[in-house]
Every structure is written in C-alpha cells, then in structure tokens.
Scaffold this motif. Structure first.
Motif, mmCIF file in Angstrom:
data_model
loop_
_atom_site.group_PDB
_atom_site.id
_atom_site.type_symbol
_atom_site.label_atom_id
_atom_site.label_comp_id
_atom_site.label_asym_id
_atom_site.label_seq_id
_atom_site.Cartn_x
_atom_site.Cartn_y
_atom_site.Cartn_z
ATOM 1 N N PHE A 83 0.836 -1.192 0.000
ATOM 2 C CA PHE A 83 0.000 0.000 0.000
ATOM 3 C C PHE A 83 0.875 1.248 0.000
ATOM 4 O O PHE A 83 0.463 2.308 0.438
ATOM 5 C CB PHE A 83 -0.948 -0.026 1.205
ATOM 6 N N GLY A 84 2.090 1.093 -0.531
ATOM 7 C CA GLY A 84 2.977 2.245 -0.553
ATOM 8 C C GLY A 84 3.800 2.317 -1.825
ATOM 9 O O GLY A 84 4.891 2.877 -1.835
ATOM 10 N N HIS A 85 3.256 1.755 -2.918
ATOM 11 C CA HIS A 85 4.073 1.722 -4.130
ATOM 12 C C HIS A 85 4.322 3.103 -4.711
ATOM 13 O O HIS A 85 5.219 3.276 -5.529
ATOM 14 C CB HIS A 85 3.467 0.778 -5.163
ATOM 15 N N ALA A 86 3.549 4.093 -4.286
ATOM 16 C CA ALA A 86 3.784 5.451 -4.796
ATOM 17 C C ALA A 86 5.167 5.962 -4.387
ATOM 18 O O ALA A 86 5.709 6.856 -5.023
ATOM 19 C CB ALA A 86 2.701 6.398 -4.295
ATOM 20 N N MET A 87 5.762 5.372 -3.326
ATOM 21 C CA MET A 87 7.095 5.849 -2.943
ATOM 22 C C MET A 87 8.099 5.626 -4.072
ATOM 23 O O MET A 87 8.998 6.420 -4.282
ATOM 24 C CB MET A 87 7.578 5.202 -1.638
ATOM 25 N N PHE A 88 7.913 4.535 -4.823
ATOM 26 C CA PHE A 88 8.849 4.260 -5.915
ATOM 27 C C PHE A 88 8.579 5.180 -7.096
ATOM 28 O O PHE A 88 9.494 5.590 -7.804
ATOM 29 C CB PHE A 88 8.760 2.787 -6.326
ATOM 30 N N PHE A 89 7.303 5.481 -7.276
ATOM 31 C CA PHE A 89 6.916 6.451 -8.305
ATOM 32 C C PHE A 89 7.548 7.803 -7.967
ATOM 33 O O PHE A 89 8.136 8.472 -8.822
ATOM 34 C CB PHE A 89 5.391 6.541 -8.314
ATOM 35 N N SER A 90 7.468 8.161 -6.693
ATOM 36 C CA SER A 90 7.976 9.450 -6.240
ATOM 37 C C SER A 90 9.506 9.529 -6.344
ATOM 38 O O SER A 90 10.054 10.505 -6.860
ATOM 39 C CB SER A 90 7.531 9.679 -4.794
ATOM 40 N N ILE A 91 10.178 8.501 -5.871
ATOM 41 C CA ILE A 91 11.647 8.504 -5.959
ATOM 42 C C ILE A 91 12.066 8.531 -7.429
ATOM 43 O O ILE A 91 12.977 9.261 -7.823
ATOM 44 C CB ILE A 91 12.245 7.272 -5.250
ATOM 45 N N GLY A 92 11.350 7.747 -8.241
ATOM 46 C CA GLY A 92 11.636 7.707 -9.678
ATOM 47 C C GLY A 92 11.379 9.043 -10.344
ATOM 48 O O GLY A 92 11.932 9.339 -11.402
ATOM 49 N N ALA A 93 10.522 9.879 -9.725
ATOM 50 C CA ALA A 93 10.238 11.192 -10.293
ATOM 51 C C ALA A 93 11.199 12.263 -9.768
ATOM 52 O O ALA A 93 11.657 13.117 -10.523
ATOM 53 C CB ALA A 93 8.789 11.583 -9.983
ATOM 54 N N TYR A 94 11.504 12.193 -8.472
ATOM 55 C CA TYR A 94 12.359 13.228 -7.873
ATOM 56 C C TYR A 94 13.820 13.104 -8.302
ATOM 57 O O TYR A 94 14.505 14.114 -8.476
ATOM 58 C CB TYR A 94 12.260 13.203 -6.335
ATOM 59 N N ALA A 95 14.309 11.855 -8.444
ATOM 60 C CA ALA A 95 15.722 11.688 -8.802
ATOM 61 C C ALA A 95 16.047 12.397 -10.113
ATOM 62 O O ALA A 95 16.967 13.224 -10.166
ATOM 63 C CB ALA A 95 16.096 10.210 -8.837
ATOM 64 N N PRO A 96 15.284 12.160 -11.183
ATOM 65 C CA PRO A 96 15.581 12.899 -12.424
ATOM 66 C C PRO A 96 15.290 14.392 -12.307
ATOM 67 O O PRO A 96 15.983 15.209 -12.926
ATOM 68 C CB PRO A 96 14.673 12.249 -13.468
ATOM 69 N N ALA A 97 14.281 14.756 -11.505
ATOM 70 C CA ALA A 97 13.958 16.188 -11.358
ATOM 71 C C ALA A 97 15.138 16.916 -10.742
ATOM 72 O O ALA A 97 15.566 17.967 -11.237
ATOM 73 C CB ALA A 97 12.714 16.348 -10.487
ATOM 74 N N LEU A 98 15.700 16.340 -9.671
ATOM 75 C CA LEU A 98 16.830 16.980 -9.003
ATOM 76 C C LEU A 98 18.071 16.968 -9.882
ATOM 77 O O LEU A 98 18.831 17.928 -9.933
ATOM 78 C CB LEU A 98 17.118 16.266 -7.671
ATOM 79 N N TYR A 99 18.253 15.855 -10.564
ATOM 80 C CA TYR A 99 19.408 15.741 -11.438
ATOM 81 C C TYR A 99 19.341 16.782 -12.554
ATOM 82 O O TYR A 99 20.344 17.404 -12.908
ATOM 83 C CB TYR A 99 19.476 14.322 -12.009
#
Lengths: 255, 376
Positions: free
Chosen positions: B76-92
C-alpha cells in the motif's frame, strides 16, 4: 561397532525433542531413531502428538527443546526449504496444493524447485534439462496425466491427495513424510493410493501418519505408537498387535 | 496439456497496437487525416497529454500488479517508488544545493535523460532492496501492507518537508525535457512527440514485465500467491523470491515516475502520497488484478472517467467510486477478468452467473467436465 564411520543407519534421530503449546507438551521428550528404508508408520489416538512430531521433523515448527538429526546432520534450526533440498519431503493432513493452477503447473513447479539457485529463472524452462519430461513422468506415475490441463481445484478429493504425493515426489526425496494420505478417500481411491505408496517406497524411507488400521497393519515395516506426546511402543505390526500396553491405550476394541 | 494462453507475440503485437491507437480513445481525441493541417502525425493532439498520463500510470500499475496480482502481496505504498523515480531525475535535471550535516552538496543543472533514468532506477533499486530485506522476513498479509504504507509516508514527508532540496510543498518546476540524440533540441517539447517517446519506453517496459511474469521466475510468484507454505516445502527459498518480486515490481513505477517528471516538467510531493498509492490499487482492481493487461486497462478507464466527468461535475470522484463499487461487487476480476469470463462461459452465462448461484454451479460443472474426461 565398526571403526570406519558408517553411513548413517538412521533417517531421522531426535534427542529429547519437546514442543509445548502454552505449557501443554504436545511432543514430550522424544528420543528416537527412525531407521532408513521401509514404511515407518506412526499411530496413536487424537492429540497424541503425531502431527506435531511431523511438524518438528519437517521444520514447520521449531522445537521448544531437543534436536532433530537427519543422517548425522543436526537440522534443528534448518528452514523447511533447506530440509526439502536435503531430500525431506512432506504432505499435509489438509490437502496442500496450488488450487488455482493447473495440475500440470503444480507438478512442473515442484520439479522446477530442484533447479532453484542452480538455473537462471528468467530464462525459458527449456534450459532446465528434462523439466517437462520429468513432469510428465510424475503425472503418469500418479495417474493424473490425462487431466493435467485442468485446474487442481477441480480434481476430486482423492486425486488432489495423489497430486500432493506427486508434488512431494518431484525432488526424488530420500524421505517422505505423509500425514494421513488416505483421509477422506473412497475405498477405490484408498486402494490406488496404497498401491502408489508401495510402488514408490523401494529405496526410500516413508514416514506415515495414518488412522486406517487395516492399511497400517498391511503396509508398515514398523509401527511407532504415540500417546500423550511420548513414544509408547515401537515394533513390527505383529509385535504391536500383541503389545498389551498398546491394546490398552489404543487398539482396544479395534484389533 | 498446458494451459490455454495466447502466443507471446500476439500479446505484444496487440499491446503495440494499443499504444498506437490509445490517443484516439482519449476524450477529444480524433484522427487528423487532413493533409493541409500541417500536422505530421495523424492525431488530433488536444488530449494527447492525457494519453501519455495513462501510459505513465499503466507502468505504475504494471509494477504494482507484479507484486499484488502475481505474487499476492499487497503493497500500500508503491507510490514511494513512483515518487523517488520522479524526484531523482527532477533533481538531477534542475540541480540542487543543500547543506546537510556540515556537508555542502551541490549539483549543477544538467540535461541527460538517460542518466536521469539510470539514477531513478538506481535509487529505487537500492531503496526497494533495503526495504524488502527489512520487511519481507518480518511481515506478511495486512502487516506487510501497513508497513509499506508507513515507509511510503516517510518518503512523502521527506519530499514535503525538506524544502531546501525538494522545494517542499510546491515541489520543483521548470524541468527541461531531455534531448534525444540525433533529434532537434526541443523535439520532445511537442506533446505528440513526447507521447511517441513514452509509448516506446512503455513498450520496452511492458515487454520486460511480460517476459518476467511468464518466465519460470513468474511461475514461482504464482506458486507463492497460491500457497506459500507449499512452495516453501517444495524447496523454494520463499523470502528470496518475495524480496526479488518486491524489487522488480518497484522498477516499473520508477520508470513511470521518470516519465511523469518530464511530462509535467514539474513534480510535487503528491506523487508519493497515499492518494497515489491507493489510486494504483484502484486501477489494478478496476482493470483486473492478476491478468497481464488488466491494470493497464484500469489506468486507461480511470483517467478517461476522471477527465470526462470532471469537466461536467465537480464531484467526479463520486462517479469513479460508484464505478469501482459496481466492479468490486459484480466483477471482482475486473474488466479483463470479465472478458476472460465471456470467453470461458459465453456472454449470457457470464451475466447469469452474476445473479444466480445455480448458474454458477452449472457453468462451473461444464467447465470441470472436459478436465475429467479420460481420467483414471
């Protein structure tokens, strides 16, 4: 005693094996050697600790005290999957198969388990040697080859019990623990299953928990009688039949 | 002898066709065959970003389904991977400057979409692996769902609170889309182009997912779903499979997150919120949990309903909720499951099965008979 270390003469050995449930000792200080080969049956009244004893041997439950040895090796702390890899296989009192998968897939998964950790599971099965041939062989052995395309849940009770024996056979185990394999079977199914057990027993040790006393008397090499978590007697069927303590405790009106 | 399944290439060709045709089925989507329109692609691009959104969430649902549908464990927390997958490229891509524990971390804005992808996958891989090693041996069932949710909240609050790095509640804006080698620098700025790019990535990811769930590894996942104890007693190292399933299932939402960042050119903490974790459960159940295409269909239906209803009615989530309830009650196997039932029992019988227990028994029996023929 011979000088050279012999291959273990026993399949299982337990020392002071105990399992308590909230103070109740379901298996109480059992030290026993179960010899290799033959059909070794455990009988006893309900609550005698037969299934708990099975669970301790197969690793479903950790013991409260004592040790379990399998062919000279202390397996007390070994996870069930590691015991399975050593060649210990078990069936359950309540049929334990993959209901929503086909009969074929059930057996194939059991055979495939032999390759766990050895083959790359992301590649097609054709790299796993004779996976399909071996699956078909087992399906023929247990008489379910012709229905292998159907879902396991649609099999009759007796066929499901036999499918479970098929799963257990897939690793070609040295030791089989069968917990009431005949429970709830019709006479015809019982006959077929007894025949199957006799057919697979050469070269293996079969531990059996069973209530059908006629079957027990006819196929057992030795019988172990349990009562209140302890071993009451061990002997051949004839010895057990003649044993007064056993008659008092269990066979009573039956024999 | 083996179960009836479509040949692999048929499924993949069907999926490729679906990816090409998807924009037509979005609200406002239409063919544009007028040679004078100056549009080099035969789509009316009005809602094409919505089609891209569907694909992003289809990837998210695909990963979720590998875990829940195939191996039977509800995260019930798979959005964390969506979020990490989104923030890593955003920050990069945007660059950042932070001081943490006396260290001065600094990274300049860059624009390499593929390094961004590697970072997204890398961070998710690492985090999912550590998490799985922590929770798999200790929990299953409802506790597993709760613990995954708790860790997702941790990620959510990091993105929400650590304003210096993540921009806090506002998130990060103005993220440039990547430049593809051999194409003009702003090629991906066009919605249709970005859809094509997304569809190609999605196809590769879907094919990889398909390969995994049909491999011997995938079969073991099915065994775990059906009967974990049996699998263990057959000699399978059950926890190792559970860890691997968790990690693999986290990679697809990571790819989705990576595309999401570039699609929106902005990202905020919502991407890792409980709402997103719940949404993917809803999409999967709506489309058909455990079937291969179901969760992707669910993503499509979800966004289509949201967008067509949201324009007319501000209480659109109620409509979505109603559809969801109907499906859970009448067709728990979802849309794809309903099609499987039509194929198996025929349309009329499938409808009768919904309302009559006798019809269910009758059709089950008919289903069972062929399996028994020629038995011992």
């Amino acid at each position: 005693m011979s000088v050279a270390a012999p291959a273990a003469s026993y399949a299982f050995k337990t020392t002071n094996l105990t399992r308590s449930f909230a103070g109740f000792k379901a298996v109480n200080d059992v030290s026993i050697e179960i010899p290799r080969g033959g059909v070794r049956t455990i009988i006893g009244p309900n609550g005698a600790g037969k299934t708990t004893f099975f669970n301790l041997l197969s690793g479903l439950l950790p013991p409260s005290n004592g040790h379990v040895f399998f062919e000279e090796r202390d397996i007390t702390d070994l996870d069930p999957y590691r015991r399975a890899r050593l060649g210990i296989a078990r069936s359950f009192q309540i049929t334990n198969i993959f209901n929503k998968l086909t009969v074929y897939e059930n057996v194939r998964l059991a055979v495939q388990a032999n390759y766990d950790g050895k083959a790359n599971f992301f590649l097609p099965t054709r790299r796993m040697g004779d996976l399909h041939a071996r699956t078909a062989e087992i399906l023929r052995d247990i008489g379910l080859f012709d229905v292998s395309g159907g879902l396991a849940e649609n099999l009759s009770h007796g066929d499901q019990r036999r499918l479970e024996i098929g799963l257990v056979l897939a690793r070609d185990p040295q030791v089989l623990l069968l917990d009431e394999p005949l429970a709830g079977m019709s006479p015809t199914e019982t006959h077929a299953t007894v025949e199957l057990i006799q057919r697979i027993s050469p070269g293996r040790t079969i531990l059996l928990v069973e209530h059908d006393i006629d079957v027990v008397m006819s196929i057992s090499t030795t019988i172990t009688v349990m009562q209140t978590g302890q071993i009451l007697a061990v002997g051949t069927p004839d010895e057990i039949r003649a044993n007064e303590a056993v008659q008092r405790a269990y066979l009573g009106g039956l024999a | 002898m083996k179960s009836r399944r479509a040949a692999p290439w048929i499924t993949l060709v069907a999926i490729a066709a679906g990816l090409i045709l998807l924009p037509l089925f979005m609200p406002g989507g239409s063919l544009d065959l007028n040679p004078l329109s100056g549009n080099r692609f035969p789509f009316h691009a009005g809602f094409i970003d919505l089609a891209t959104t569907v694909l992003v969430f289809a990837l998210f649902a695909l990963g979720f389904n590998m875990l829940f549908g195939h191996s039977g464990e509800l995260s019930f927390g798979h959005a964390m991977f969506f979020s990490i997958g989104a923030y890593a490229p955003a920050l990069y891509t945007k660059g950042f400057k932070v001081d943490i524990a006396g260290l001065h971390l600094h990274h300049d804005a860059t624009n390499n979409g593929f390094i961004a992808l590697v970072l997204a996958l890398g961070f998710v891989l690492l985090w999912a692996f550590l998490l799985a090693r922590l929770i798999v041996p200790r929990s299953s069932g409802i506790y597993y769902s709760m613990i995954t949710m708790a860790f997702a909240q941790v990620i959510y609050f990091i993105t929400f609170r650590w304003s210096e790095l993540t921009g806090g509640e506002d998130g990060i804006q103005g993220i440039a889309r990547p430049v593809l080698p051999g194409l003009p620098a702003n090629w991906l700025a066009n919605s249709t182009h970005f859809y094509i790019f997304t569809a190609v990535v999605a196809f590769v990811a879907i094919a990889a997912n398909y390969w995994i769930v049909r491999s011997p590894f995938g079969s073991v996942l099915h065994a775990l779903r059906e009967n974990r104890q049996r699998a263990r007693f057959l000699g399978y190292d059950v926890n190792r499979y559970r860890v691997n399933a968790f990690v693999l299932s986290a990679l697809f939402p990571a790819v989705g997150g990576w595309l999401w960042t570039y699609l929106q050119q902005a990202i905020n903490p919502d991407a890792g919120g409980i709402d997103y974790s719940g949404r993917v459960v809803m999409m999967s159940l709506l489309g058909g949990i455990g079937t291969f295409v179901g969760p992707m269909i669910g993503a499509f239906v979800y966004w289509d309903i949201q967008n067509s209803v949201a324009q007319q009615w501000k209480y659109w989530p109620a409509a979505l909720g109603a559809v969801f309830v109907v499906f859970v009650l009448a067709a728990p196997a979802g849309i794809a499951g309903a099609f499987v039932a039509f194929q198996r029992y025929g349309f009329a019988n499938s409808i009768r099965r919904l309302f009559s227990r006798e019809a269910r028994l009758e059709t089950d029996l008919a289903e069972e008979l062929p399996a028994r023929e020629g038995g011992p």
